[in-house]
Motif scaffolding. Structure first.
Motif: not given
Length: 682
Positions: A82, A85, A89, A101-102, A104, A120, A123-124
């Motif tokens: 995370i 990621g 970002k 994220y995937t 995670a 997650a 966030s995704r």
């Protein structure tokens, strides 16, 4: 030499800063014996420092991920991914962030960490929103929302509702967006979550502004002033003042708008963010422009333009140049106005070229990536062939099974390669169509510019040359004492100047309308007051040709249209009628209400128009001469047609050569508009 020393100093400072952070984290790690505690410490530190120290955070997150992977600490690995990621970002690499994220999410699922799974997903969802995969964003948001509501995490719940509102706003489903924002605001209010309440109030106000409900928008921005009293934040206060000023500007309360924009500007100058300062300067310029404080408006726009140059913000420079052009135009500073129009045009072309180059670069990068994938697939195929050759002496059954597997693999590899090539072909064809459209637009634009240059060089130069000649003649008459001839000469001078001003106004209005920068603000207009006011303006010109002007309207009619545009249409048509009506003629302005619109006409008993000329009358290339030799270029009629169509009406001409002309156009009735709006809001 000085620049080299400065660069060396900055580099040394950066290395020293990284070293200090590195040293602190390493010392803390050395003092922790348990590896799982080390993983927890690293995740805590990177979570707090990824904004200030992204490179160090990335380094330690990767280190943390390796430790977690070695010890099968899947939740710790998910937390580290995370953080990686988040750094991706912030660096603008959304696709890489989506991948982390995937990964995670997969680690959290292995460890059955429900909180981690839903963090997650949230966030995704944010990344899907950034890359415009709105359906996937909504799916991730709703999945995490159910969990956060179940565990009563009110802060996370309010944040998810707020982000759902952002998605629906992008999809232009404004009522759904408003519902989600209000749920977020209610939860934030009930649980004293001032930060999320501020965001929700701001987003609710933005939706109301989009719907032109500025009074409602204003009430929510003012609620944020109370929120900021409880939790002061200079940046948010500056933005709130700016938003309140923008609402008052839309409500045409310009003096109040200026006060709030000045308070916003003062706070932004204290913060020191030049991009924020530019927005307040633009707001102040617009408000002063509406109040006709042209000097103040010009000063604010020029300052915004200069700041835009300092920060390299091309879009900001373009908008400021456009504002300066409008202000200078109203000040009748033609040379300066044209210079800023050229700057605006260059910046606009620069943005278009930059966007086109970006699209071409992205297509090229995707093409190269897909090409490499195809090469890898071919290499794998060759390796499989060699492996089959080396294992040629294996049992017949194994050989057949392996061969069958190879055939299946080859089929799917070729199918994938074919799909990739087909997709790439479609993208290239799409790019070609896009470039062709751009070329056609540029060709039309160049043709229009050439036509305008012809008008400026001929129709504008001719009356200016007459003005020059008349001014020399006046000097001669004065020297010779022939004062009795000055009256006729001054009338000629007045007619020339009037033609120049009319042509200049038409040119500027037409160019602004073509560029989409001419404001369109429909209001309720009493037709009789409008027509009688314009007749009063042209009464003197009509008397000079002994032409009688009449107004024929039997009732109080009200239309819903942009007043400046409607006045421009009537003035141009009345001016043409005066031009082509002989001395002693009659011109009638009239209006009549129809089923859902009002029809307005200008009728004269002048020279009339031939059938051939009528078919070309609304084209820019047409030209004609009046009863006294007045020149026309057709631009006024083009402008009339554009303005009437923009106001949802139609314009046409009825004429017979030698028997006069009648121009007619329609405008929506104010009563019809009011009725439709009332029904739509029930």
């Amino acid at each position: 030499m000085q620049k080299l020393l400065l660069f060396t100093f900055i580099l040394a400072f950066s290395i020293q800063s990284f070293g200090q952070n590195n040293s602190f984290v390493d010392r803390q790690l050395d003092s922790i014996q348990d590896v799982h505690e080390q993983i927890k410490f690293l995740n805590d530190w990177t979570g707090k420092n990824y904004r200030k120290h992204p490179n160090e955070a990335l380094f330690y997150s990767e280190k943390c991920f390796e430790l977690a992977k070695q010890t099968n600490n899947h939740s710790g690995a998910g937390d580290a991914l995370i953080r990686i990621g988040l750094v991706s970002k912030r660096k603008g690499d959304n696709l890489k962030a989506l991948s982390f994220y995937t990964k995670a999410l997969n680690n959290y699922r292995i460890s059955k960490d429900s909180l981690g799974i839903n963090k997650a997903l949230f966030s995704r969802g944010n990344i899907h929103y950034n890359i415009e995969n709105y359906n996937l964003a909504v799916t991730d948001y709703y999945t995490s929302l159910r969990y956060f509501e179940q565990i009563k995490d009110y802060k996370a719940t309010a944040l998810v509702y707020n982000n759902l509102g952002l998605v629906y706003k992008k999809l232009k489903e404004y009522q759904k967006a408003l519902n989600n924002y209000k749920k977020s605001a209610r939860i934030s209010t009930e649980n004293n979550l001032n930060s999320s309440l501020y965001l929700s109030n701001t987003n609710i106000a933005n939706i109301y502004s989009i719907q032109n409900k500025f009074q409602e928008a204003l009430s929510y921005h003012k609620k944020n002033l109370d929120v900021l009293k409880a939790e002061p934040n200079k940046y948010r206060l500056a933005q709130t003042y700016h938003n309140i000023g923008a609402c008052f500007l839309e409500m045409k309360q310009y003096a109040i708008a200026i006060d709030y924009q000045k308070w916003s500007l003062q706070l932004k100058e204290e913060i020191g963010n030049k991009n924020l300062i530019i927005t307040s300067l633009n707001g102040l310029s617009q408000a002063n422009y509406q109040m006709n404080n042209l000097e103040d408006a010009l000063s604010y726009s020029k300052r915004a333009y200069q700041l835009g140059k300092e920060v390299g913000n091309i879009d900001s420079q373009k908008n400021s140049a456009s504002s300066i052009f409008h202000i200078l135009t109203h000040q009748h500073q033609a040379d300066s106005a044209l210079r800023y129009w050229e700057i605006y045009d260059q910046l606009k072309d620069s943005l278009i070229n930059k966007e086109s180059l970006k699209q071409v670069t992205e297509i090229q990068a995707k093409y190269e990536a897909e090409k490499k994938e195809a090469e890898i697939a071919l290499l794998k195929k060759e390796n499989n062939n060699k492996a089959m050759q080396r294992n040629g002496l294996v049992v017949i059954l194994i050989l057949i099974a392996g061969y069958a597997g190879f055939i299946v693999y080859s089929y799917y590899s070729n199918k994938k390669l074919t799909r990739l090539l087909s997709l790439q072909k479609s993208r290239i064809e799409w790019s070609k169509e896009l470039l062709d459209c751009r070329n056609k637009e540029l060709k039309v634009s160049n043709q229009t510019k050439n036509k305008l240059f012809q008008i400026i060089s001929h129709d504008l130069r001719s009356p200016l040359a007459s003005v020059s000649g008349i001014s020399h003649l006046i000097q001669i008459l004065l020297k010779q004492g022939r004062y009795h001839e000055l009256d006729e000469t001054s009338q000629d001078l007045n007619e020339c100047v009037t033609r120049v001003l009319n042509l200049t106004d038409n040119l500027l209005s037409w160019s602004l309308n073509q560029s989409g920068k001419l404001p369109f603000t429909p209001v309720i207009i009493p037709v009789k007051n409008l027509l009688s006011g314009i007749l009063e303006i042209y009464k003197t010109g009509a008397q000079q040709k002994n032409i009688l002007l009449e107004l024929s309207i039997s009732q109080n009619l009200f239309v819903y249209a942009d007043r400046p545009m409607l006045e421009t249409v009537v003035r141009n048509l009345l001016n043409n009628a005066l031009k082509f009506t002989p001395e002693g003629g009659l011109i009638v302005l009239g209006a009549e209400m129809k089923a859902d619109h009002t029809e307005i006409w200008i009728e004269d008993n002048g020279v009339g128009i031939s059938d051939e000329a009528i078919s070309l009358i609304f084209e820019l290339d047409t030209s004609s001469s009046g009863t006294r030799g007045e020149k026309g270029n057709g631009l006024g009629l083009i402008l009339c047609k554009d303005f009437i169509e923009r106001n949802h009406g139609e314009i046409w001409v009825e004429s017979e050569e030698g028997h006069g002309t009648t121009f007619r156009f329609t405008v929506p009735n104010a009563e019809k508009i009011y009725t439709e709006e009332s029904i739509s809001h029930q």
